[in-house]
Design an enzyme around this catalytic site. Structure first.
Site, PDB file in Angstrom:
ATOM      1  CB  CYS A  85     -14.286   2.093  -7.484  1.00  0.00           C
ATOM      2  SG  CYS A  85     -14.107   0.777  -8.163  1.00  0.00           S
TER       3      CYS A  85
ATOM      4  NE  ARG B  11     -12.826   5.951  -3.478  1.00  0.00           N
ATOM      5  CZ  ARG B  11     -12.670   5.716  -1.922  1.00  0.00           C
ATOM      6  NH1 ARG B  11     -11.570   6.359  -1.036  1.00  0.00           N
ATOM      7  NH2 ARG B  11     -13.451   4.773  -1.645  1.00  0.00           N
TER       8      ARG B  11
ATOM      9  CD1 TRP C 263      -6.995  -0.516  -8.470  1.00  0.00           C
ATOM     10  CD2 TRP C 263      -8.064  -1.872  -6.923  1.00  0.00           C
ATOM     11  NE1 TRP C 263      -6.054  -0.898  -7.754  1.00  0.00           N
ATOM     12  CE2 TRP C 263      -6.704  -2.370  -6.817  1.00  0.00           C
ATOM     13  CE3 TRP C 263      -8.812  -3.033  -6.211  1.00  0.00           C
ATOM     14  CZ2 TRP C 263      -6.304  -3.089  -6.305  1.00  0.00           C
ATOM     15  CZ3 TRP C 263      -8.112  -4.511  -6.061  1.00  0.00           C
ATOM     16  CH2 TRP C 263      -7.225  -3.906  -5.887  1.00  0.00           C
TER      17      TRP C 263
ATOM     18  CG  ASN D 230     -16.393   2.604  -3.671  1.00  0.00           C
ATOM     19  OD1 ASN D 230     -16.355   3.488  -2.293  1.00  0.00           O
ATOM     20  ND2 ASN D 230     -15.757   1.457  -3.387  1.00  0.00           N
ATOM     21  N   GLY D 231     -17.751  -1.184  -4.148  1.00  0.00           N
ATOM     22  CA  GLY D 231     -17.842  -1.925  -3.240  1.00  0.00           C
ATOM     23  C   GLY D 231     -17.994  -3.496  -3.931  1.00  0.00           C
TER      24      GLY D 231
ATOM     25  CD  GLU E 208       7.590   4.413   3.191  1.00  0.00           C
ATOM     26  OE1 GLU E 208       6.790   3.049   3.565  1.00  0.00           O
ATOM     27  OE2 GLU E 208       7.236   5.179   2.764  1.00  0.00           O
TER      28      GLU E 208
ATOM     29  CE  LYS F 128       6.657   5.079  -0.319  1.00  0.00           C
ATOM     30  NZ  LYS F 128       5.996   5.217   0.488  1.00  0.00           N
TER      31      LYS F 128
ATOM     32  CD  GLU G 290       4.307   2.725  -2.916  1.00  0.00           C
ATOM     33  OE1 GLU G 290       3.122   2.861  -2.409  1.00  0.00           O
ATOM     34  OE2 GLU G 290       5.005   3.628  -1.924  1.00  0.00           O
TER      35      GLU G 290
ATOM     36  CG  HIS H 211      22.626 -13.748   9.442  1.00  0.00           C
ATOM     37  ND1 HIS H 211      23.447 -15.199  10.210  1.00  0.00           N
ATOM     38  CD2 HIS H 211      22.626 -12.609   9.921  1.00  0.00           C
ATOM     39  CE1 HIS H 211      24.116 -14.554  11.002  1.00  0.00           C
ATOM     40  NE2 HIS H 211      23.887 -13.149  11.213  1.00  0.00           N
TER      41      HIS H 211
ATOM     42  CE  LYS I  53      -2.569   8.664  -0.279  1.00  0.00           C
ATOM     43  NZ  LYS I  53      -1.412   8.144   0.046  1.00  0.00           N
TER      44      LYS I  53
HETATM   45  C1  F6R Z   1       2.204   2.851   0.095  1.00  0.00           C
HETATM   46  C2  F6R Z   1       1.487   2.955   0.482  1.00  0.00           C
HETATM   47  C3  F6R Z   1       0.668   2.114   1.147  1.00  0.00           C
HETATM   48  C4  F6R Z   1      -0.209   2.750   1.823  1.00  0.00           C
HETATM   49  C5  F6R Z   1      -0.787   1.012   2.714  1.00  0.00           C
HETATM   50  C6  F6R Z   1      -1.972   1.598   4.114  1.00  0.00           C
HETATM   51  O1  F6R Z   1       3.196   4.242  -0.313  1.00  0.00           O
HETATM   52  O2  F6R Z   1       0.611   4.466   0.388  1.00  0.00           O
HETATM   53  O3  F6R Z   1       1.167   1.717   2.019  1.00  0.00           O
HETATM   54  O4  F6R Z   1       1.027   2.725   3.747  1.00  0.00           O
HETATM   55  O5  F6R Z   1      -2.228   0.518   2.158  1.00  0.00           O
HETATM   56  O6  F6R Z   1      -3.151   2.679   3.939  1.00  0.00           O
HETATM   57  P1  F6R Z   1      -3.240   3.372   5.012  1.00  0.00           P
HETATM   58  O7  F6R Z   1      -2.049   3.725   5.954  1.00  0.00           O
HETATM   59  O8  F6R Z   1      -4.237   4.238   3.768  1.00  0.00           O
HETATM   60  O9  F6R Z   1      -4.002   2.010   5.416  1.00  0.00           O
END
Ligand code: F6R
Length: 630
Positions: free
Chosen positions: A18, A43, A93, A119-120, A503, A507, A510, A526, A625
């Site tokens: 949040c 957030r 969130w 937030n918390g 990765e 991408k 997500e 395997h 994020k």
């Molecule tokens: C994927 C993504 C997440 C972050 C993960 C860790 O695109 O952004 O998988 O990499 O939540 O976040 P940080 O790097 O902020 O610790």
């Protein structure tokens, strides 16, 4: 002999995601709050709300779903709401209570005179709620936050002082919070406080802002004050008073924020993700700047404070991270082991913290995090710190909680990353690992001068090569068009590009919600090979070098099972045309550095597929994020 210290006690730290914002001053608060929330949407985006004071009366506006719903709601009564010159806002969130309008913040008390955003997570909210209900408080939501609103209202009734009411309330609250409170009877005043959740005050002329993060305020002011845990700030248009939880007045540490408002603009790109992908050549230049001068000079990494002798005698390195940062860490493992000859373990922070991990003062623990606020990684580095390990943090946010745990802080300088899907921060983290590995190798003399010079030469050339990748996107776009209706996707690679496969798959998952998995190419036979048929795309990351022929034969095995083959390659080999239905070519690059170039077409592939499918690229469903819950 290694002294083994077993760490069993898990340090609990859980913060609701949040974002919160606030404004008090001479301007109308509405647009400032909505703009601030827009810039904090990364957030969370389950619901949003604001509280304002129009003509002496506190009013709440809340809407379920995306922030746009709140914007629509407030636009209906815009002429009325813009009269308020004070307000607090929240973007949610959900953790406690479903993402409904009733659970959206701000929350209020029985009389409706108090408004609180939070937030918390209030850990003792059940006990507090039961007590407050006995005293006559009527709860409307299922949230933990509503207890704070009732508690502050009660304390205000006793003290007739809003700062004191908030102070007394926080003495009863357990858990984590950033809180902002307004009260109808206390004109033009916001009281805000925090414990284990970020909060800063923006300082303007005759006005103050509060926010969970810089993007909410940077277009209004670069002058700010970060709150520390248990500090309480009281803001009116012309005054700011800071106290601690024991009511002692504190000096104010005012600083200039190192960010530019332009970071928050899409600069003509349709999405932040696309803009951030295109920023990567400059990100590499920034990360290398001042650290890698010429191939003849040693890497300068003043940020590493561990002395050279300790670096020479490191027993092992443990790297903890989550998601995309974990993949950057995996590239780091390959390169550090190759150049420095030190054993490196990479582990998701969420696993590291719930098992018996072994380490000591000869273990260097590296935490990698874009946000520096990821709860699992913070806990992991705190555990390692308690065992006596030196903590090196690689983060895009030198102002973050994790940065404060660091013995050595390596900021990656990628600039603010707005898109939920991380791209440029991954790039910056990977480059930081190359620098770190060369730095250690130069101290340990564990790699030949020629080898290190070759890598440095390639590093210097990377920005131009990345620009080339970005200016030839047609192959990626046509591949995206061809495969956008696939239900599943497999990425295969070996060696240093295995993390690239993971990765690339992450991408795609997500932002397009396609089921994508990265495998080491040798593992395909395997088990996963059973899934292959004519509907399954298999993308092989085929970089010239040690494992090229091996991956090629793994790709042939997949082709023999009728999979639809895609190559991502730096090879001009014409034989590839027979085996692969689509080929994405990148400039020639040394195998060791190839993850840097190879990831970009995969970021673009995910982007264009999500675009074709009409997905919400910058704000994929269910994600936020900063993942500040364990
Ligand atoms: C994927 C993504 C997440 C972050 C993960 C860790 O695109 O952004 O998988 O990499 O939540 O976040 P940080 O790097 O902020 O610790």
């Amino acid at each position: 002999m290694l002294e083994l210290i077993y760490y069993k006690n898990h340090i609990k730290r859980e913060v609701d995601m949040c974002g919160i914002v606030g404004y008090v001053g001479e301007k109308s608060a509405l647009d400032i709050l909505l703009e601030g929330l827009t810039n904090l949407e990364y957030r969370g985006y389950d619901s949003a709300g604001i509280a304002v004071n129009v003509d002496g009366k506190v009013e709440l506006y809340k809407a379920e779903g995306k922030l746009q719903n709140l914007k629509d709601l407030t636009s209906e009564q815009r002429e009325h709401i813009i009269r308020s010159k004070i307000g607090i806002g929240h973007i949610r969130w959900a953790t406690h209570g479903a993402p409904t309008t009733i659970n959206a913040h701000p929350h209020s008390c029985n009389c409706g005179r108090v408004a609180v955003v939070h937030n918390g997570i209030i850990e003792n909210y059940k006990e507090l709620r039961a007590k407050l209900e006995k005293e006559g408080c009527v709860f409307r939501s299922q949230t933990d936050t509503e207890t704070v609103a009732h508690l502050v209202a009660k304390k205000y009734a006793e003290t007739k002082d809003l700062t004191e009411a908030v102070r007394l309330a926080t003495m009863e609250i357990e858990g984590a919070y950033a809180l902002a409170v307004i009260h109808q009877d206390v004109k033009n005043t916001i009281v805000a406080t925090r414990r284990n959740a970020p909060l800063l005050v923006g300082i303007g002329e005759g006005e103050f802002y509060i926010a969970s993060d810089v993007p909410a305020i940077i277009q209004y002011t670069k002058t700010a004050m970060y709150l520390d845990d248990n500090q309480i700030v009281t803001l009116t248009p012309k005054t700011m008073k800071l106290i601690d939880i024991n009511n002692n007045e504190l000096p104010q540490k005012i600083e200039t924020l190192p960010w530019e408002p332009v970071a928050l603009s899409k600069m003509g790109y349709k999405h932040f993700m696309l803009k951030e992908i295109h920023e990567q050549p400059d990100v590499v230049r920034n990360v290398l700047g001042g650290k890698l001068r010429t191939i003849d000079e040693n890497i300068i990494l003043n940020e590493v404070t561990l002395n050279k002798d300790s670096l020479k005698h490191l027993g092992r390195i443990q790297i903890v991270a989550c998601g995309t940062s974990l993949h950057a860490a995996m590239v780091g493992k390959y390169i550090i082991e190759e150049l420095c000859g030190i054993a490196v373990d990479v582990e998701p922070s969420s696993e590291y913290i719930y098992r018996t991990t072994v380490g000591d003062e000869k273990t260097l623990v590296i935490g990698v995090s874009q946000s520096g606020e990821t709860a699992d990684t913070i806990t992991a580095v705190r555990q390692a710190k308690a065992r006596g390990s030196h903590i090196l943090i690689i983060t895009n946010r030198p102002d973050s909680t994790m940065a404060r745990e660091a013995g050595s802080l390596v900021p990656v300088n990628a600039g603010i990353e707005v898109s939920v899907a991380a791209t440029k921060s991954y790039m910056a983290q990977v480059i930081s690992f190359y620098l770190l590995a060369i730095y250690i190798a130069e101290i340990k003399q564990s790699a030949s001068k020629d080898e290190l010079q070759k890598i440095k030469r390639e590093l210097i050339l990377l920005p131009q090569k990345l620009e080339k990748v970005l200016s030839h996107k047609e192959d990626v776009q046509s591949c995206a068009r061809k495969f956008s209706n696939s239900k599943d996707f497999i990425f295969i690679a070996r060696g240093i590009n295995f993390p690239t496969a993971l990765e690339g798959a992450l991408k795609l998952k997500e932002i397009s919600y396609i089921n994508a998995t990265g495998y080491t190419a040798g593992e395909l036979k395997h088990g996963p090979i059973a899934m292959l048929d004519e509907s399954m795309p298999v993308l092989a990351i085929l970089m010239k070098g040690k494992v090229y022929d091996k991956i090629l034969s793994n790709a042939e095995e997949a082709r023999a099972r009728n999979a639809r083959m895609i190559a991502l390659t730096n090879s001009e080999d014409s034989k590839l045309n027979e085996l692969f239905e689509s080929i994405i070519r990148i400039p020639d690059v040394d195998e060791t550095l190839s993850p840097v170039l190879a990831i970009v077409p995969l970021q673009l592939l995910a982007y264009y597929i999500a675009e074709f499918l009409g997905k919400d690229v910058d704000q994929p469903r269910n994600l936020a994020k900063s993942v500040t819950v364990e």
